[in-house]
Design an enzyme around this catalytic site. Sequence first.
Site, PDB file in Angstrom:
ATOM      1  N   GLN A 175       0.816  -1.218   0.000  1.00 42.37           N
ATOM      2  CA  GLN A 175       0.000   0.000   0.000  1.00 42.37           C
ATOM      3  C   GLN A 175       0.846   1.263   0.000  1.00 42.37           C
ATOM      4  O   GLN A 175       0.357   2.321  -0.407  1.00 42.37           O
ATOM      5  CB  GLN A 175      -0.949   0.006   1.198  1.00 42.37           C
ATOM      6  CG  GLN A 175      -2.059  -1.036   1.102  1.00 42.37           C
ATOM      7  CD  GLN A 175      -2.916  -1.090   2.358  1.00 42.37           C
ATOM      8  OE1 GLN A 175      -2.575  -0.494   3.383  1.00 42.37           O
ATOM      9  NE2 GLN A 175      -4.018  -1.813   2.293  1.00 42.37           N
ATOM     10  N   SER A 202       2.461  -8.853  -1.522  1.00 41.96           N
ATOM     11  CA  SER A 202       1.125  -8.628  -2.110  1.00 41.96           C
ATOM     12  C   SER A 202       1.203  -8.001  -3.492  1.00 41.96           C
ATOM     13  O   SER A 202       0.481  -7.049  -3.816  1.00 41.96           O
ATOM     14  CB  SER A 202       0.268  -7.757  -1.178  1.00 41.96           C
ATOM     15  OG  SER A 202       0.194  -8.319   0.109  1.00 41.96           O
ATOM     16  N   GLU A 317      -3.148 -11.653   2.818  1.00 44.73           N
ATOM     17  CA  GLU A 317      -4.455 -11.464   3.461  1.00 44.73           C
ATOM     18  C   GLU A 317      -5.114 -12.807   3.777  1.00 44.73           C
ATOM     19  O   GLU A 317      -5.978 -12.897   4.640  1.00 44.73           O
ATOM     20  CB  GLU A 317      -5.389 -10.674   2.524  1.00 44.73           C
ATOM     21  CG  GLU A 317      -5.194  -9.184   2.549  1.00 44.73           C
ATOM     22  CD  GLU A 317      -5.788  -8.557   3.802  1.00 44.73           C
ATOM     23  OE1 GLU A 317      -6.967  -8.785   4.095  1.00 44.73           O
ATOM     24  OE2 GLU A 317      -5.050  -7.825   4.486  1.00 44.73           O
TER      25      GLU A 317
END
Length: 430
Positions: A175, A202, A317
């Site tokens: 992110q 990710s 996740e």
Amino acid sequence: MADMAPEPRPWLAPSASGPVTTTVRLPGSKSMTARALVLAALADGPSVIEAPLRARDTALMAAGLRALGVGVDTSADDRWLVEPGPLRGPATVDVGLAGTIMRFLPPLAGLAEGTVAFDGDPHARNRPLRPIIDALRSLGVRIDASATGGLPLTVHGAGLVEGGEAVVDASGSSQFVSGLLLSAARFTKGLTLRHEGPPVPSAPHLRMTTHMLRAAGAVVDESVPDVWTVEPGPLRGRTWTIEPDLSGALPFFAAAMVTGGEVTLAGWPAESWQPVEQLAALLTGMGAEVTRTDDGLTVRGTGTLRGITADLSEVSEMTPVVSALAALADGPSELRGVEHIRGHETDRIAALAAELGKVGAGVTEFPDGLRIVPGPPRGAAFETYADHRMAHAAAVIGLAVQGVHLTDVGCTSKTLPEFPELWAGLVARS
């Protein structure tokens, strides 16, 4: 700041009496909804977001954008309207416990005229933010942050961000990259961002970011590993159709695997921006059959639940639910490559080690993961740590183990407020 935080809701996880066989319809992807909201806020015209996720994280994102002067109409459940406006402060943004808000909106706040204050739930102050703060400062954005480099923080927006070149260590969260890239087309010089540090986790979420930027009209170059360039230029208003949430579907797929049943996620697109191939390989390795048809994405339990050795860095996740499956498998599992999830809603590695041990598994904790040896399962109080994924893991364990009491199922409102009701309905059909 945390007035929207749900009250703790203790819950006894229902146990399945037979195979779970059903079709589920789930709300849209949190990751796609968050990105669509930010890109729509920065566009040169109105946008429509179809089939968005309505949950705490996305409601707080919409509220944060409204505070900055963006028109966000969420009155219809299946169709949100976003009307860009001049970004302005003073504004206050409640991030809740959402990494997307605390990492996607500070770069956007730099483009606003005026001050924008950010804070959230108590644990939000422990989530890592320094890399994106340091990168924004290097681009000329003035930010007051806490002593740890995180929340609470204040962005002193100057109405523009010069942009140019920046370096970030995004090993703690992809992110950090996505947050900078999403606003970069509006920087005066665009942005060339270089990651320096251990591998970025990710990766599918980064690909989602660059795909969606291009869909909004941005020119993005990611041909050099660990370097992303976004050219300055307008972003188009458009209609975004949000896919069902793959991470949110995982506990339901796990239910098919644990009970030897079959669960279909309806409405799955032929082409997806989510990591469906990685998920299919992972679940197949644990003994499931995964198929895609016109009806949707289907996972069938075969009656065998195998232990697995896996690097989950691209699908981190999914670690809590995969860990729950591993605790119920027929042999040991080793799950690695997820050191960064220690900085998620809670330290997920430590939390999983503690809670899976309570329900009978033998757990060895590594810096970047877990070794899980199934043991005779037993009921226990399962602490959820205000973390929706921990609640999902507990629910999966509860399918096969009676007496699994979640300290709080209310935390699932972060991404799927109707989870307890959907889950109870699922189990009732077993």
